[in-house]
Design a protein around this motif. Sequence first.
Motif, PDB file in Angstrom:
ATOM      1  N   LEU A  75       0.827  -1.211   0.000  1.00  0.00           N
ATOM      2  CA  LEU A  75       0.000   0.000   0.000  1.00  0.00           C
ATOM      3  C   LEU A  75       0.858   1.257   0.000  1.00  0.00           C
ATOM      4  O   LEU A  75       0.388   2.338  -0.316  1.00  0.00           O
ATOM      5  CB  LEU A  75      -0.923   0.007   1.210  1.00  0.00           C
ATOM      6  N   GLU A 126       5.646   1.081  -6.514  1.00  0.00           N
ATOM      7  CA  GLU A 126       6.438   1.464  -7.681  1.00  0.00           C
ATOM      8  C   GLU A 126       7.628   0.520  -7.846  1.00  0.00           C
ATOM      9  O   GLU A 126       7.994   0.131  -8.955  1.00  0.00           O
ATOM     10  CB  GLU A 126       6.906   2.913  -7.544  1.00  0.00           C
ATOM     11  N   LEU A 171       2.680  12.235   5.712  1.00  0.00           N
ATOM     12  CA  LEU A 171       1.229  12.351   5.658  1.00  0.00           C
ATOM     13  C   LEU A 171       0.659  12.416   7.077  1.00  0.00           C
ATOM     14  O   LEU A 171      -0.266  13.190   7.356  1.00  0.00           O
ATOM     15  CB  LEU A 171       0.644  11.159   4.896  1.00  0.00           C
ATOM     16  N   LEU A 181       1.131  15.819   8.326  1.00  0.00           N
ATOM     17  CA  LEU A 181       0.166  16.717   7.703  1.00  0.00           C
ATOM     18  C   LEU A 181      -1.179  16.636   8.420  1.00  0.00           C
ATOM     19  O   LEU A 181      -1.817  17.660   8.700  1.00  0.00           O
ATOM     20  CB  LEU A 181      -0.001  16.304   6.244  1.00  0.00           C
ATOM     21  N   ASP A 182      -1.592  15.412   8.741  1.00  0.00           N
ATOM     22  CA  ASP A 182      -2.833  15.213   9.485  1.00  0.00           C
ATOM     23  C   ASP A 182      -2.822  16.031  10.767  1.00  0.00           C
ATOM     24  O   ASP A 182      -3.767  16.754  11.072  1.00  0.00           O
ATOM     25  CB  ASP A 182      -2.968  13.736   9.885  1.00  0.00           C
ATOM     26  N   ARG A 197      -2.871  19.842  10.202  1.00  0.00           N
ATOM     27  CA  ARG A 197      -4.211  20.287   9.811  1.00  0.00           C
ATOM     28  C   ARG A 197      -5.173  20.254  10.983  1.00  0.00           C
ATOM     29  O   ARG A 197      -6.000  21.156  11.159  1.00  0.00           O
ATOM     30  CB  ARG A 197      -4.778  19.375   8.732  1.00  0.00           C
ATOM     31  N   PRO A 209       3.362  10.613  -6.177  1.00  0.00           N
ATOM     32  CA  PRO A 209       2.752  11.344  -7.283  1.00  0.00           C
ATOM     33  C   PRO A 209       1.810  12.469  -6.863  1.00  0.00           C
ATOM     34  O   PRO A 209       1.591  13.392  -7.628  1.00  0.00           O
ATOM     35  CB  PRO A 209       1.968  10.262  -8.045  1.00  0.00           C
ATOM     36  N   TRP A 210       1.244  12.364  -5.685  1.00  0.00           N
ATOM     37  CA  TRP A 210       0.253  13.375  -5.338  1.00  0.00           C
ATOM     38  C   TRP A 210       0.816  14.508  -4.498  1.00  0.00           C
ATOM     39  O   TRP A 210       0.112  15.466  -4.211  1.00  0.00           O
ATOM     40  CB  TRP A 210      -0.932  12.724  -4.645  1.00  0.00           C
ATOM     41  N   HIS A 267       0.225  17.936  -5.803  1.00  0.00           N
ATOM     42  CA  HIS A 267      -1.158  18.392  -5.818  1.00  0.00           C
ATOM     43  C   HIS A 267      -1.660  18.792  -4.444  1.00  0.00           C
ATOM     44  O   HIS A 267      -2.821  19.121  -4.268  1.00  0.00           O
ATOM     45  CB  HIS A 267      -2.063  17.299  -6.387  1.00  0.00           C
ATOM     46  N   MET A 268      -0.820  18.713  -3.447  1.00  0.00           N
ATOM     47  CA  MET A 268      -1.238  19.075  -2.098  1.00  0.00           C
ATOM     48  C   MET A 268      -1.271  20.589  -1.971  1.00  0.00           C
ATOM     49  O   MET A 268      -0.780  21.315  -2.828  1.00  0.00           O
ATOM     50  CB  MET A 268      -0.241  18.514  -1.082  1.00  0.00           C
ATOM     51  N   ASN A 269      -1.828  21.051  -0.876  1.00  0.00           N
ATOM     52  CA  ASN A 269      -1.844  22.482  -0.627  1.00  0.00           C
ATOM     53  C   ASN A 269      -1.083  22.787   0.653  1.00  0.00           C
ATOM     54  O   ASN A 269      -1.568  22.486   1.728  1.00  0.00           O
ATOM     55  CB  ASN A 269      -3.279  22.969  -0.490  1.00  0.00           C
ATOM     56  N   LEU A 308       0.256   0.520  -9.859  1.00  0.00           N
ATOM     57  CA  LEU A 308       0.527   1.876  -9.365  1.00  0.00           C
ATOM     58  C   LEU A 308      -0.763   2.597  -9.000  1.00  0.00           C
ATOM     59  O   LEU A 308      -0.749   3.582  -8.275  1.00  0.00           O
ATOM     60  CB  LEU A 308       1.279   2.691 -10.413  1.00  0.00           C
ATOM     61  N   LEU A 331      -7.579  17.688 -11.631  1.00  0.00           N
ATOM     62  CA  LEU A 331      -7.012  18.620 -10.651  1.00  0.00           C
ATOM     63  C   LEU A 331      -5.815  19.355 -11.240  1.00  0.00           C
ATOM     64  O   LEU A 331      -5.661  20.576 -11.081  1.00  0.00           O
ATOM     65  CB  LEU A 331      -6.594  17.820  -9.421  1.00  0.00           C
ATOM     66  N   ARG A 367      -5.706  23.382 -11.655  1.00  0.00           N
ATOM     67  CA  ARG A 367      -4.647  24.169 -11.023  1.00  0.00           C
ATOM     68  C   ARG A 367      -3.846  24.953 -12.054  1.00  0.00           C
ATOM     69  O   ARG A 367      -3.484  26.110 -11.847  1.00  0.00           O
ATOM     70  CB  ARG A 367      -3.681  23.252 -10.285  1.00  0.00           C
ATOM     71  N   HIS A 426      -6.547  14.851   2.360  1.00  0.00           N
ATOM     72  CA  HIS A 426      -5.473  15.799   2.667  1.00  0.00           C
ATOM     73  C   HIS A 426      -5.273  16.827   1.576  1.00  0.00           C
ATOM     74  O   HIS A 426      -4.368  17.643   1.642  1.00  0.00           O
ATOM     75  CB  HIS A 426      -4.164  15.040   2.892  1.00  0.00           C
ATOM     76  N   MET A 427      -6.092  16.752   0.541  1.00  0.00           N
ATOM     77  CA  MET A 427      -5.943  17.715  -0.546  1.00  0.00           C
ATOM     78  C   MET A 427      -6.546  19.043  -0.126  1.00  0.00           C
ATOM     79  O   MET A 427      -7.242  19.146   0.873  1.00  0.00           O
ATOM     80  CB  MET A 427      -6.693  17.202  -1.783  1.00  0.00           C
ATOM     81  N   ASN A 428      -6.306  20.051  -0.952  1.00  0.00           N
ATOM     82  CA  ASN A 428      -6.891  21.351  -0.693  1.00  0.00           C
ATOM     83  C   ASN A 428      -7.779  21.757  -1.853  1.00  0.00           C
ATOM     84  O   ASN A 428      -7.290  22.092  -2.913  1.00  0.00           O
ATOM     85  CB  ASN A 428      -5.795  22.397  -0.511  1.00  0.00           C
TER      86      ASN A 428
END
Lengths: 334, 334
Positions: free
Chosen positions: A70, A76, A250, A253-254, A257, A276-277, A280-282, B70, B253, B257, B280-282
């Motif tokens: 996971l 990858e 992560l 981050l939790d 926030r 990869p994400w 895309h986070m803020n 992936l 997304l 953006r 966790h995204m914004n």
Amino acid sequence: MARIKDVAVRAGVSVATVSRVLNASPSVSEETRNRVYTAMTELNYVPNAVARSLRTEATRTLGLIIGDILNPFFAELARAVEDTARKAGYTVVIGNADERAEEQDHYVRTLIEQRVDGLLICPTAEVTPLVEQAAATGDPLVFIDRVLPGMDVPSVRVDGTDAIGELVGHLKTLGHRRVALISGPLRLSTGRERTDAFVKAAAEHGMELRPEYIQSGDFQLASGRALTARLLDLPEPPEVIFGGDNLMTLGALDEIRARGLRIPEDVALASFDDVPWFPHMNPPITAISQPVAELGARAVRVILDRLHGRPAGSVVLPAVLVPRQSCGEGRNVS
Amino acid sequence: MARIKDVAVRAGVSVATVSRVLNASPSVSEETRNRVYTAMTELNYVPNAVARSLRTEATRTLGLIIGDILNPFFAELARAVEDTARKAGYTVVIGNADERAEEQDHYVRTLIEQRVDGLLICPTAEVTPLVEQAAATGDPLVFIDRVLPGMDVPSVRVDGTDAIGELVGHLKTLGHRRVALISGPLRLSTGRERTDAFVKAAAEHGMELRPEYIQSGDFQLASGRALTARLLDLPEPPEVIFGGDNLMTLGALDEIRARGLRIPEDVALASFDDVPWFPHMNPPITAISQPVAELGARAVRVILDRLHGRPAGSVVLPAVLVPRQSCGEGRNVS
DNA sequence: CCCTCCCGTGTAATCGATTACATGAGGGTA
DNA sequence: TACCCTCATGTAATCGATTACACGGGAGGG
């Protein structure tokens, strides 16, 4: 299910000839070969790899034992290993050790029973007797990502030292001084290495790295969150938190926030291990990216070298810093 | 490597007795059993599963063919399958079809050669002759996640219809009218089902779903981004974009953006298929969550039922809506 | 014309386990 | 004592392929 003997009867030849056709031996006449092919399709013949392996003592299979599928890092890695192995005509069996020595041993045992031709292991912290014995017996092993001290097993891993140095320089440029690290267990080579590199780089750049700013967990999300809470509860919390892998980041981050803090104004965040994400986070998370695909591909090549009697040395690959916005006004690279 | 015969000689018994000990047959005296165990450890004996499988015609192995490891959806699925199978004493071999029929067929062939006891497939769009033949031959197959029409193969899948209906209701409550969908290929049962459900729900709720608001791609990130661009370029772009899976949503997304648009003020976003980092995204992404672990576990149970001669029916599981903030002031559930 | 050699093919041993059937020892019963 | 049964163990066939070796026929050279 049709056997080689059935094909032989139908084609009017002996089993040896059918086998020769199967193995593309040149000493079969064109005409016989065609008769055999016809018989095979008529019977829907599928060769039995089990029987073949028993006889040839080779399964054309590699075992891969990873910490947790996971975790995108391992996913990858698995993908890269599989791709490379497949191109070389090998199948890969993946075992999920769940970061537990006991599960790891289960798979080591099972895969050896299945007589995989080689075994790629991301070892847990402990050197278990079983792994030790497998190494001693001369079973073809390769360690990926992590290294176990004092074992004569080739390894393929990433050295993040330089990238961590770069990161600390980046943090200094952005005006940070009090930096903290939440990382994995020090008994894991990766946990120790990242900690050491961070401590060293912090010292070189004159950062304020107090003892209580160095926390070690287990590379899992929950521990990342808990350690972050501990850091933020300090009388003087750090300005930056560096997560030792993507899951711990992560978790951090939790917690950040949950407390309604802003990144990077209230606390900056960076991660070892890019996923990869993160872009895309803020805000997008600054991370150190490992050449994961290369890691997997090289590991397969090392084990195949070993299988073919070629000399097989260890491999160390460099990681790179990918600055984004989670530590302040860095370059905007995604 | 020691064989059963070596153990027999060392323990002073016959190979049959050693085999009986291996298989925990009750008809071996305590004393003999101990002698055999001792001999085994002294010789580091590891039973040869290849030989055993040849004789017993069972490998205690399941094959799992997925679209792309992936993709977190498949990773979680693989994990669940592996867990459940392991508990039942089975090993799982995972094949990465990369969403290509050709690769899928490669693995079907290889896994049948290896004589896996059962095959779990997330089929690509096409019904390939090989899969058709495997089904006809009576090889134990189960389809997961996707279904191929007109084939007599049990399947385990998720029906998102109700959840999609709920989502559309949620969007209406938030004041949206012009809703759009970017989904997967209509030839894939999942792509078609999600599209149909969305169209139906939109009609029921009186939403404005113009033909050009329905776009279908290939469930990959790049196509999600391209289709989003197309939607946003329309003279009157939609107020909401619903991504057919997590990768297409991520692509959307990216595009949103890149254009500097705000979510949900300029355009709202929702996703079929929830992933761990959406919260966790914004802003946190509203998503429809599939019971992935359950999906994998049930699939294994279905195939084991088949293997043990028990009746094996298909299974349909419900998905649930998880409202977050990406469509507007929804309930704040993470 | 005969000898050799090579080419295409077949025979049978082998890989390491499982398991049906045979065997022999020992005990209980009549 | 004779008989039978049970229990522990052994013998040998078997699973489906690979492959060393043997063999027969035809071509080519002397």
